[in-house]
Design a protein around this motif. Structure first.
Motif, short mmCIF file in Angstrom:
data_model
loop_
_atom_site.label_atom_id
_atom_site.label_comp_id
_atom_site.label_asym_id
_atom_site.label_seq_id
_atom_site.Cartn_x
_atom_site.Cartn_y
_atom_site.Cartn_z
N VAL A 96 75.34 -14.37 -33.59
CA VAL A 96 75.41 -15.72 -34.16
C VAL A 96 75.25 -15.66 -35.67
O VAL A 96 75.97 -16.32 -36.42
CB VAL A 96 74.34 -16.64 -33.52
CG1 VAL A 96 74.21 -17.95 -34.27
CG2 VAL A 96 74.68 -16.90 -32.07
N ARG A 99 78.46 -14.32 -37.18
CA ARG A 99 79.56 -15.28 -37.17
C ARG A 99 79.28 -16.48 -38.06
O ARG A 99 80.20 -17.17 -38.47
CB ARG A 99 79.78 -15.80 -35.75
CG ARG A 99 80.41 -14.84 -34.82
CD ARG A 99 80.82 -15.53 -33.54
NE ARG A 99 79.72 -16.24 -32.92
CZ ARG A 99 79.11 -15.89 -31.81
NH1 ARG A 99 79.49 -14.82 -31.18
NH2 ARG A 99 78.13 -16.60 -31.31
N ARG A 100 78.00 -16.75 -38.27
CA ARG A 100 77.56 -17.94 -39.01
C ARG A 100 77.98 -19.22 -38.29
O ARG A 100 78.26 -20.24 -38.91
CB ARG A 100 78.08 -17.94 -40.44
CG ARG A 100 77.54 -16.81 -41.25
CD ARG A 100 77.99 -16.89 -42.65
NE ARG A 100 77.41 -15.78 -43.40
CZ ARG A 100 77.80 -15.42 -44.59
NH1 ARG A 100 78.77 -16.06 -45.18
NH2 ARG A 100 77.23 -14.42 -45.19
N HIS A 101 78.03 -19.15 -36.96
CA HIS A 101 78.40 -20.30 -36.16
C HIS A 101 77.95 -20.03 -34.73
O HIS A 101 77.98 -18.90 -34.27
CB HIS A 101 79.92 -20.49 -36.21
CG HIS A 101 80.35 -21.87 -35.87
ND1 HIS A 101 80.79 -22.20 -34.63
CD2 HIS A 101 80.41 -23.00 -36.62
CE1 HIS A 101 81.10 -23.49 -34.61
NE2 HIS A 101 80.88 -23.99 -35.80
N PHE A 102 77.51 -21.05 -34.00
CA PHE A 102 76.99 -20.84 -32.66
C PHE A 102 78.08 -20.56 -31.65
O PHE A 102 77.95 -19.70 -30.79
CB PHE A 102 76.21 -22.07 -32.19
CG PHE A 102 74.79 -22.06 -32.65
CD1 PHE A 102 73.89 -21.14 -32.13
CD2 PHE A 102 74.35 -22.96 -33.60
CE1 PHE A 102 72.58 -21.12 -32.56
CE2 PHE A 102 73.05 -22.94 -34.02
CZ PHE A 102 72.15 -22.02 -33.51
N VAL A 103 79.19 -21.29 -31.70
CA VAL A 103 80.14 -21.28 -30.61
C VAL A 103 81.19 -20.18 -30.76
O VAL A 103 81.58 -19.56 -29.80
CB VAL A 103 80.82 -22.66 -30.49
CG1 VAL A 103 81.83 -22.66 -29.39
CG2 VAL A 103 79.76 -23.71 -30.26
N GLY A 104 81.66 -19.94 -31.93
CA GLY A 104 82.69 -18.93 -32.12
C GLY A 104 82.96 -18.76 -33.59
O GLY A 104 82.19 -19.21 -34.44
N TYR A 105 84.03 -18.12 -33.89
CA TYR A 105 84.38 -17.90 -35.29
C TYR A 105 85.11 -19.10 -35.84
O TYR A 105 85.94 -19.71 -35.17
CB TYR A 105 85.27 -16.66 -35.41
CG TYR A 105 84.54 -15.38 -35.11
CD1 TYR A 105 83.75 -14.78 -36.06
CD2 TYR A 105 84.64 -14.80 -33.84
CE1 TYR A 105 83.07 -13.61 -35.78
CE2 TYR A 105 83.97 -13.63 -33.55
CZ TYR A 105 83.18 -13.05 -34.53
OH TYR A 105 82.51 -11.90 -34.24
N LYS A 106 84.78 -19.47 -37.07
CA LYS A 106 85.52 -20.54 -37.73
C LYS A 106 86.86 -20.00 -38.16
O LYS A 106 86.95 -18.96 -38.82
CB LYS A 106 84.76 -21.05 -38.96
CG LYS A 106 83.46 -21.75 -38.63
CD LYS A 106 82.82 -22.27 -39.88
CE LYS A 106 81.52 -22.95 -39.58
NZ LYS A 106 80.85 -23.40 -40.78
#
Length: 107
Positions: A96, A99-106
């Motif tokens: 996480v 990626r700097r995001h919880f759900v997936g890659y921006k």
């Protein structure tokens, strides 16, 4: 201008002289390590794998008798489960953070 060319050539010669021992060592190891395997290597690998398999079977039988799963206490099992969950949690938290995001890659 000719002085600049002469300095550049002198610098290039110094670089070549300085790099030669490292390159010779690199090529010496590259010839051995980067060559494709020979048929004799596969025979050695097969023999080594069979030996390792036999040794591990003996070790596993001995481990199960001595202090294997049958000798594990509930407290030790619970501790092992908690450590496993902690390691998995840190792995996913690192994902996480990466990626700097919880759900997936921006995208």
């Amino acid at each position: 201008m000719s002085q600049l060319v002469a300095k550049a050539q002198a610098l290039a010669n110094k670089i070549v002289v300085a790099a030669r021992p490292q390159l010779e060592e690199f090529w010496k190891y590259a010839k051995v390590e980067l060559s494709p395997p020979l048929p004799a290597d596969f025979q050695k690998l097969k023999k080594t794998a069979e030996t390792a398999k036999n040794v591990s079977k003996k070790d596993m039988k001995g481990q199960l008798k001595k202090s294997g799963l049958s000798q594990t206490t509930v407290k030790e099992a619970w501790l092992n489960i908690l450590v496993t969950v902690e390691v998995i949690t840190w792995f996913y938290m690192g994902e996480v953070i990466g990626r700097r995001h919880f759900v997936g890659y921006k995208v």
